[in-house]
Design a protein around this motif. Structure first.
Motif, short mmCIF file in Angstrom:
data_model
loop_
_atom_site.label_atom_id
_atom_site.label_comp_id
_atom_site.label_asym_id
_atom_site.label_seq_id
_atom_site.Cartn_x
_atom_site.Cartn_y
_atom_site.Cartn_z
N PRO A 1 4.61 3.75 -4.22
CA PRO A 1 4.93 4.69 -5.03
C PRO A 1 3.41 4.71 -6.40
O PRO A 1 2.06 5.41 -6.33
CB PRO A 1 6.07 5.17 -5.38
CG PRO A 1 6.56 5.10 -4.64
CD PRO A 1 6.05 3.76 -4.34
N SER B 1 -4.43 4.40 -6.15
CA SER B 1 -5.16 4.55 -5.54
C SER B 1 -6.00 5.67 -5.23
O SER B 1 -6.51 6.36 -4.84
CB SER B 1 -5.02 4.19 -4.08
OG SER B 1 -4.65 2.55 -4.55
N ALA B 2 -4.58 7.12 -5.94
CA ALA B 2 -5.71 8.55 -5.86
C ALA B 2 -6.71 8.71 -5.83
O ALA B 2 -7.11 8.06 -7.42
CB ALA B 2 -4.52 9.41 -6.06
N ASP C 1 0.93 -1.30 0.13
CA ASP C 1 -0.45 0.17 -0.28
C ASP C 1 1.07 1.17 0.33
O ASP C 1 0.54 2.32 -0.12
CB ASP C 1 -0.75 -0.48 1.80
CG ASP C 1 -2.06 -0.68 1.07
OD1 ASP C 1 -2.86 -1.09 -0.35
OD2 ASP C 1 -3.11 -0.87 1.86
N GLN C 2 2.01 1.40 0.23
CA GLN C 2 3.50 2.08 -0.14
C GLN C 2 3.94 2.22 -0.84
O GLN C 2 4.91 3.33 -0.86
CB GLN C 2 3.73 1.92 1.85
CG GLN C 2 2.91 2.21 2.93
CD GLN C 2 2.26 3.45 3.19
OE1 GLN C 2 2.33 4.45 3.10
NE2 GLN C 2 0.58 3.28 3.46
N ILE D 1 -0.23 3.81 -4.02
CA ILE D 1 0.23 5.12 -3.86
C ILE D 1 -0.87 5.99 -4.98
O ILE D 1 -2.68 6.26 -5.06
CB ILE D 1 0.49 5.78 -3.17
CG1 ILE D 1 0.95 5.22 -2.00
CG2 ILE D 1 0.42 7.49 -3.18
CD1 ILE D 1 2.04 5.73 -1.16
N GLN D 2 -0.21 6.16 -6.47
CA GLN D 2 -0.55 6.86 -7.29
C GLN D 2 -1.91 5.81 -7.94
O GLN D 2 -2.66 6.78 -8.42
CB GLN D 2 0.55 6.77 -8.65
CG GLN D 2 1.53 7.47 -7.86
CD GLN D 2 2.17 7.79 -9.53
OE1 GLN D 2 2.52 8.10 -10.46
NE2 GLN D 2 4.00 7.10 -8.74
#
Length: 215
Positions: free
Chosen positions: A208, A214-215, A205-206, A211-212
């Motif tokens: 990059p 899921s944004a 989940d951390q 994160i991108q």
């Protein structure tokens, strides 16, 4: 390129992670598809993907590519430097083996449970989910148990190696990640005893790319 999908759903997430990992998120246009409204089951969408599923990759020459694995293979190899599907023969074999297991033992099983043993995405999709079949709830519940067994399996895998197919993040990891998102929607919590799987989830989940995506 265009991606026909809906944000926040399991299979679209898989491909968005790939796009992010390859630095392509800003190179595509996203075309929203109304899944709760069953848009993907109607003739205009079926004309581009007869299986009626998202996501679909549309190339500039008018070619349509569906199925997450096929889309991932195309995107990962576009620049001649695959990072998600394996570089060596052994890496490719391991990724594809674990990718298949992630689909059959987790994300597909959760999908069957979600659509056959719960209200799913609502009334608009019910005609496409065989609501008249008396055994559908049992069929769904059976796949809930299969999904839980899949979680236990991947937990055992992750107790021996850092990622689903070995030492690097691959499309198999993206599929398991999508499966756990689907499990969340279907209210199938990951058992607390599966510490390796839960720790893996916290770790990826951390990343990059995740994160991108899921944004």
């Amino acid at each position: 390129m265009k991606i026909h999908d809906i944000p926040g759903f399991p299979n679209p997430l898989r491909v968005r992670v790939v796009l992010a990992a390859k630095g392509l998120l800003d190179k595509v246009d996203f075309v929203p598809v109304d899944l709760p409204g069953a848009e993907h089951k109607r003739p205009p969408f079926l004309a581009i993907n007869p299986t009626g599923t998202v996501p679909v990759l549309e190339l500039d020459d008018g070619t349509y590519i569906s199925e997450c694995t096929a889309i991932t293979e195309y995107l990962d190899n576009l620049d001649g430097n695959p990072i998600l599907t394996g570089k060596t023969a052994l890496e490719k074999a391991m990724v594809h083996m674990m990718q298949k297991r992630a689909e059959s033992e987790l994300i597909d099983a959760i999908g069957i449970y979600f659509h056959h043993a719960t209200p799913g995405l609502g009334e608009a999709l019910q005609p496409y989910k065989h609501p008249e079949w008396e055994g559908r709830t049992y069929w769904g519940e059976m796949h809930r148990e299969k999904a839980l067994a899949g979680m236990h399996y991947f937990d055992s895998v992750l107790r021996k190696q850092p990622y689903i197919a070995g030492d690097f993040f691959s499309m198999a990891d993206a599929t398991v990640l999508g499966g756990l998102l689907f499990a969340f929607y279907a209210q199938i919590p990951v058992p607390s005893a599966l510490t390796a799987l839960l720790e893996w989830k916290e770790r990826v989940d951390q990343l990059p790319a995740v994160i991108q995506a899921s944004a």
